[in-house]
Every structure is written in C-alpha cells, then in structure tokens.
Design a protein around this motif. Sequence first.
Motif, PDB file in Angstrom:
ATOM      1  N   PHE A   1      -7.321  36.408  30.336  1.00 18.09           N
ATOM      2  CA  PHE A   1      -7.528  37.052  29.038  1.00 18.09           C
ATOM      3  C   PHE A   1      -7.739  36.010  27.949  1.00 18.09           C
ATOM      4  N   GLN A   2      -6.907  34.990  27.946  1.00 22.65           N
ATOM      5  CA  GLN A   2      -6.994  33.964  26.915  1.00 22.65           C
ATOM      6  C   GLN A   2      -8.311  33.196  26.987  1.00 22.65           C
ATOM      7  N   ARG A   3      -8.773  32.894  28.191  1.00 25.39           N
ATOM      8  CA  ARG A   3     -10.042  32.194  28.324  1.00 25.39           C
ATOM      9  C   ARG A   3     -11.221  33.092  27.935  1.00 25.39           C
ATOM     10  N   ALA A   4     -11.124  34.377  28.276  1.00 27.48           N
ATOM     11  CA  ALA A   4     -12.180  35.326  27.884  1.00 27.48           C
ATOM     12  C   ALA A   4     -12.264  35.434  26.366  1.00 27.48           C
ATOM     13  N   LEU A   5     -11.117  35.461  25.722  1.00 28.75           N
ATOM     14  CA  LEU A   5     -11.075  35.549  24.263  1.00 28.75           C
ATOM     15  C   LEU A   5     -11.703  34.309  23.630  1.00 28.75           C
ATOM     16  N   ARG A   6     -11.367  33.138  24.143  1.00 32.68           N
ATOM     17  CA  ARG A   6     -11.916  31.897  23.591  1.00 32.68           C
ATOM     18  C   ARG A   6     -13.431  31.804  23.778  1.00 32.68           C
ATOM     19  N   LYS A   7     -13.922  32.329  24.866  1.00 34.89           N
ATOM     20  CA  LYS A   7     -15.357  32.240  25.146  1.00 34.89           C
ATOM     21  C   LYS A   7     -16.175  33.335  24.451  1.00 34.89           C
ATOM     22  N   GLY A   8     -15.520  34.283  23.827  1.00 40.65           N
ATOM     23  CA  GLY A   8     -16.245  35.313  23.085  1.00 40.65           C
ATOM     24  C   GLY A   8     -16.679  36.511  23.898  1.00 40.65           C
ATOM     25  N   VAL A   9     -16.019  36.773  25.027  1.00 41.69           N
ATOM     26  CA  VAL A   9     -16.300  37.988  25.789  1.00 41.69           C
ATOM     27  C   VAL A   9     -15.914  39.204  24.946  1.00 41.69           C
ATOM     28  N   LYS A  10     -16.708  40.246  25.029  1.00 43.94           N
ATOM     29  CA  LYS A  10     -16.394  41.484  24.302  1.00 43.94           C
ATOM     30  C   LYS A  10     -15.247  42.197  25.017  1.00 43.94           C
ATOM     31  N   ILE A  11     -14.110  42.305  24.338  1.00 46.28           N
ATOM     32  CA  ILE A  11     -12.901  42.863  24.948  1.00 46.28           C
ATOM     33  C   ILE A  11     -12.606  44.224  24.338  1.00 46.28           C
ATOM     34  N   ALA A  12     -12.611  45.246  25.196  1.00 50.14           N
ATOM     35  CA  ALA A  12     -12.314  46.614  24.771  1.00 50.14           C
ATOM     36  C   ALA A  12     -10.913  46.995  25.227  1.00 50.14           C
TER      37      ALA A  12
ATOM     38  N   GLN B   1      -8.098  41.568  15.356  1.00 49.54           N
ATOM     39  CA  GLN B   1      -8.903  41.605  16.578  1.00 49.54           C
ATOM     40  C   GLN B   1      -8.386  42.669  17.538  1.00 49.54           C
ATOM     41  N   ALA B   2      -7.079  42.774  17.657  1.00 48.68           N
ATOM     42  CA  ALA B   2      -6.501  43.779  18.544  1.00 48.68           C
ATOM     43  C   ALA B   2      -6.870  45.188  18.083  1.00 48.68           C
ATOM     44  N   ILE B   3      -6.779  45.427  16.782  1.00 48.96           N
ATOM     45  CA  ILE B   3      -7.145  46.734  16.243  1.00 48.96           C
ATOM     46  C   ILE B   3      -8.616  47.025  16.502  1.00 48.96           C
ATOM     47  N   GLN B   4      -9.469  46.021  16.314  1.00 48.96           N
ATOM     48  CA  GLN B   4     -10.893  46.227  16.558  1.00 48.96           C
ATOM     49  C   GLN B   4     -11.193  46.487  18.034  1.00 48.96           C
ATOM     50  N   SER B   5     -10.384  45.922  18.941  1.00 42.82           N
ATOM     51  CA  SER B   5     -10.618  46.172  20.362  1.00 42.82           C
ATOM     52  C   SER B   5     -10.463  47.655  20.689  1.00 42.82           C
ATOM     53  N   ALA B   6      -9.617  48.359  19.933  1.00 43.15           N
ATOM     54  CA  ALA B   6      -9.367  49.783  20.179  1.00 43.15           C
ATOM     55  C   ALA B   6     -10.126  50.690  19.222  1.00 43.15           C
ATOM     56  N   THR B   7     -10.989  50.097  18.413  1.00 43.71           N
ATOM     57  CA  THR B   7     -11.762  50.910  17.470  1.00 43.71           C
ATOM     58  C   THR B   7     -13.247  50.570  17.621  1.00 43.71           C
ATOM     59  N   ARG B   8     -13.739  49.607  16.862  1.00 45.54           N
ATOM     60  CA  ARG B   8     -15.172  49.314  16.861  1.00 45.54           C
ATOM     61  C   ARG B   8     -15.681  48.853  18.224  1.00 45.54           C
ATOM     62  N   THR B   9     -14.973  47.922  18.881  1.00 46.01           N
ATOM     63  CA  THR B   9     -15.466  47.393  20.159  1.00 46.01           C
ATOM     64  C   THR B   9     -15.462  48.461  21.239  1.00 46.01           C
ATOM     65  N   ALA B  10     -14.399  49.233  21.321  1.00 48.58           N
ATOM     66  CA  ALA B  10     -14.340  50.294  22.326  1.00 48.58           C
ATOM     67  C   ALA B  10     -15.401  51.365  22.074  1.00 48.58           C
ATOM     68  N   ALA B  11     -15.663  51.656  20.807  1.00 51.15           N
ATOM     69  CA  ALA B  11     -16.726  52.618  20.480  1.00 51.15           C
ATOM     70  C   ALA B  11     -18.086  52.079  20.911  1.00 51.15           C
ATOM     71  N   ASP B  12     -18.316  50.774  20.728  1.00 47.41           N
ATOM     72  CA  ASP B  12     -19.561  50.154  21.184  1.00 47.41           C
ATOM     73  C   ASP B  12     -19.702  50.296  22.695  1.00 47.41           C
ATOM     74  N   LEU B  13     -18.629  50.016  23.425  1.00 51.36           N
ATOM     75  CA  LEU B  13     -18.652  50.153  24.880  1.00 51.36           C
ATOM     76  C   LEU B  13     -19.073  51.553  25.300  1.00 51.36           C
ATOM     77  N   LEU B  14     -18.571  52.553  24.597  1.00 49.67           N
ATOM     78  CA  LEU B  14     -18.868  53.951  24.932  1.00 49.67           C
ATOM     79  C   LEU B  14     -20.225  54.412  24.419  1.00 49.67           C
ATOM     80  N   GLY B  15     -20.923  53.567  23.687  1.00 51.70           N
ATOM     81  CA  GLY B  15     -22.187  53.990  23.103  1.00 51.70           C
ATOM     82  C   GLY B  15     -22.003  55.005  21.994  1.00 51.70           C
ATOM     83  N   MET B  16     -20.840  54.949  21.332  1.00 53.97           N
ATOM     84  CA  MET B  16     -20.491  55.942  20.307  1.00 53.97           C
ATOM     85  C   MET B  16     -20.261  55.306  18.943  1.00 53.97           C
ATOM     86  N   SER B  17     -20.771  54.107  18.725  1.00 52.12           N
ATOM     87  CA  SER B  17     -20.484  53.403  17.474  1.00 52.12           C
ATOM     88  C   SER B  17     -21.084  54.089  16.253  1.00 52.12           C
ATOM     89  N   ASP B  18     -22.053  54.986  16.458  1.00 51.56           N
ATOM     90  CA  ASP B  18     -22.605  55.727  15.323  1.00 51.56           C
ATOM     91  C   ASP B  18     -21.758  56.937  14.961  1.00 51.56           C
TER      92      ASP B  18
END
Length: 418
Positions: A316-327, A358-375
Amino acid sequence: MKRCLLLFLFATTIFAADKPMAIKAARLIDGRGGAVVSPAVIVVRGNRIESVGGAIPSDAQIIDLGDMTLLPGLIDAHTHVLLQGDITSADYDAQLFKESMPYRALRASRAVKIALEHGFTTLRDLETEGAMYTDVDVKRAINNGVIPGPRLFVSTRAMSVTGGYGPSGYSPEITYPMGVQIVDGAEGGRKAVREQIAHGADWIKVYADRSYFVQKDGTLSSTPTFTPEEMKAIVDESHRLRHKVASHAMARPGIENSLNAGVDSIEHGIAIPDDLLDVMVAKGVYLCPTLTVTEYVAPGRGGVWAKIPAFHRDSFQRALRKGVKIAFGTDAGGFPWDALNEAKEFEYETQYGMTPMQAIQSATRTAADLLGMSDQIGTLEAGKLADVVAVPGNPLNDITALERVGFVMKDGTVYKQP
C-alpha cells in the motif's frame, strides 16, 4: 396502519420533491481536495444538489447540524453483502450449506441498512459467495424502496477455475454449491461473462490467484488460476459489452496476468512488485486495497496469513508513493457487518501514509471515478445527486470521526440525523 406509516415517514424524513432543503453545518469537505469551507450550507431540491454555499431559499426546510462537517456520501468499492464473516473455511461453508438464499437475502437486507447508516451511500458489491444472483434482487429492492440501502453496483457470481475456489475438501461423490461460477477455457469465460451480464451484473469479478506462499527470497507469491488466454477472453468480452472487470489478485502471478489482460481494478494487491505498480500507473488501473479485512482475518487464519498484513502495508505504501489510483474498499462481509464499522479503513489508510484528505478522497472522488459515476456522485457540487453525510467535529483533525456518522442523505432523502 396509519401510525406505522407516520413512524416510517418520520424515520426517513422524506420531504416533498418540490420543496428545497438547506443543510447547515460548521464546515464542509467537498471531496475535491480543496480547502475546508466554513461555515457550510448545501441546498437540495428533489434528489439533486441545487447549490453549495450562497443564499438559502425563503421556503427551505432547514436542517442545522451545528458543529459537524458535511462530506459527500461515502463509497465502499469492495463489499459482500451476502456474506457475514469468513475467517475460517467452516465459517464460510456454514453459510453456503446451512443458509437458504432467501435467508441470506434477509441478512443482506440488514447489511445494506448498516452500511447506509454508517454513511456509505454507494457500494460496489463484488460477488455473492454462492448466493447466485441474489445481489441483483437486493439492488432491485433498494431501488424500488422495498428496503433502505446504498446505491449498489453488483457483480453477481464472480469466476474462478476448477479447483480454484471453495468449498473444498469434501467427498467427490457429494454435490454441493460453489462460492463462484467455475469457468474453464476461453470460450467458457466468454459465455460466463454473457450469462452474468444477462442476469444483471454491473461489473465482472475474477479470482486471478490462490494458494499464497512465501518464497525463499522472502516475497509473497501465489498460484494463478486462469491462463493468460482465459483471462484475456474474459476481459475482452466484458469490455466488448461495456462492462469493467475487477480482479482479486494478491501477488505477482495473479496481478501480472490481470494487468496483461487489461483489468480495470486490482482487489487487495497484497504484494505488488514495483514494476507492476508502474504498469498500473501507466494503464490507469485502480487499486482497491481492503486493509481492514486483512487486519481482521489474519490472526484467526494463521499460517502464511500471519505475514500478510506486513506485506499489505508495504505494498500500500509503495503504491501510494508511486501515484497509483487508490479507491476505498473494505471487503465488508469478509468481517461480520455488525462487528466492525467499515469506516475503520480510513484509520488504516492514514496509519499507512495517506493524509486524512487523501483518505477521504479515496472514498469519494476516486471511488466515484472507478465506478464511472464522477458526474453524479463523489463530490458536493451543484447538479450532482444529493448524497450527503455529516460527522462530528473535523475529520481532518480526527479521522476516526468518520466512524461516527450522524447524518445520512441519499438521493435527497434523509435516512439518519441527530
């Protein structure tokens, strides 16, 4: 009868669609990562956000939440509402062998209510664990107002290969239900994709590896399930039919196979090598880590699982440092729905390196992007669906506040308030 109806209307606080509602609080985090807004007001009309900030209409119904923080409705992108905990194989097998599908559906109706009351207005539910297409019925019951629950994106049965999933270890003379749809061969994979989509799957879920072990060099490895040809056929067919694929993949063999096939998300990702993290970044593949379930089940499973939380934290820590999109995802159902608040995941995310924002965004904007529901969801903006939650104090100062959601609105309907 009239008394029951009045009590229901009071509990859900359903307001007339044409009457605006103004929600006031001490502060607001809109999910986009900007500065906290203070004081905060959101005007809702029908099931949409009409405005954030600005004047309150004179005829608005006002809900004043005092010293609370408004946030977008939370999204858990990895759950199992048809499962009620499976630390051991005995826990798992008992549900498949001893509980009927109607009974499991009733338990699921309780699970989705718990999730909603915890502030999760949207779930991606990644398979029914032997309950066939029951998740489609749970989704339909929520959409039709039969039961309260989050907005569901379902994946129905999920897929693995012969010998690749449980239950297992029973006499070959006995016929018993499997936890997933068993699929062998490329054409079998294509057919299973078509079947699941025809029966209501929003996502396709595959199990890419199993049988985890630590190699002599100290790295975690696994046995892949599907061949590269089988995996590619499943992903290609899903994408051809405009559906995304989530892959349960814990170590290099499953993760590499999944990425080569073109999956859309890696689930768990317990030990992702750096080179594969680079591939995820390049391809825009999401990681849904589910830290909570790892920490919960590892002590009871023993064996290699005793080492898995450490692998998971490092990955998880390495994924975060490398900029992986985390939902954000918890694997709720892997732990009992009434044993642990899903929002515990926020605490693990911040312990392992995310900022609270960042944690809040993982459960809001990023997760919505994953679902294709960001609009539609994921941020508090005019025109989006009115999914709003509130927590006491400021979660940027105390992330555990997200485990104490006091106000929940989904689609403009209030399901919980102080």
